[in-house]
Scaffold this motif. Structure first.
Motif: not given
Length: 239
Positions: A96-101, A105-116
């Motif tokens: 989960r700490k890999y830069p790609i992941i 995950e940050k992209r998912i948090a922004v578009f879903s508006q749910v904290p990572a």
């Protein structure tokens, strides 16, 4: 009795209006991120590049259940699926700490508006020919799973391959039309797996209650292999 009925009706109307307004605010936020100015507006913004602003294109598929299709959500780099080769596996806490992941995950948090931090570990899945996932709900109906992170709020399903026939994501309770699910004509909404796209849908309504209309499944794969990655998001952090 009449007064009580009027009170209940007014309350239900208020809740419904609140849900609509909440949905519109969230969609307005997404549309604001995806300005029609294209990528040039964001080309020197490192954070915008991480979030793929100007590249991701949202499309509303259903209001009940709430389903949004994000075209071009993942880049080719984010679609590498050689981290795991088994049919189904959760990424580890270290992965989960890999830069790609982290970027995904940050992209998912922004578009879903749910904290990572409210998200479960990403699960990578492979469906081979004739494999499917029968319609089900992502929310929990038992108390054991609710102890860690609370109820599942939403799901982001990301498609990692598209050289596949069948394998659609099926929402039986969405809309009143018909669609093709694993070669069969069914009632509801079907989303064809397209590499790089992602489907976001909510298991809970804005009223805080689980949404039975969020019933969904994976249609049978007719040809090829379907690769996908799923991110479930909870009410609170615990993962």
């Amino acid at each position: 009795m009449m007064a009580q009925s009027k009170y209940i009706l007014a309350l239900l109307t208020f809740i419904t209006i609140g849900m609509i307004i909440g949905s519109l605010f969230q969609l307005a936020f997404i549309w604001r991120l995806e300005e029609p100015s294209g990528t040039s507006h964001w080309e020197n913004d490192k954070e915008a590049s991480l979030l793929r602003l100007g590249l991701v294109k949202p499309e509303i598929l259903s209001w009940s259940p709430r389903v949004i299709l994000f075209h071009n959500f993942l880049s080719m780099e984010g679609m590498k699926s050689d981290v795991r080769t088994s049919s189904g596996m959760f990424l580890s806490s270290e992965e989960r700490k890999y830069p790609i992941i982290e970027a995904i995950e940050k992209r998912i948090a922004v578009f879903s508006q749910v904290p990572a931090e409210n998200g479960e570990l990403i699960q990578v899945l492979r469906y081979e020919t004739s494999q499917l996932y029968r319609p089900h709900h992502d929310y929990f109906s038992d108390t054991f799973n609710l102890k860690r992170g609370g109820q599942r709020v939403a799901t982001m399903l990301m498609y990692l391959s598209d050289d596949v026939e069948g394998g659609e994501t099926y929402f039986p309770m969405a809309g009143s039309g018909e669609c093709s699910c694993g070669g069969k004509v069914v009632k509801g909404l079907c989303v064809k797996p397209n590499k790089g796209d992602a489907v976001l849908f909510w298991s809970m309504g804005l009223d805080g209650e689980t949404d039975p209309n969020s019933l969904h499944g994976g249609c049978a794969v007719l040809r090829g292999e379907k690769w996908s990655a799923t991110k479930w998001m909870r009410q609170k952090a615990s993962f």
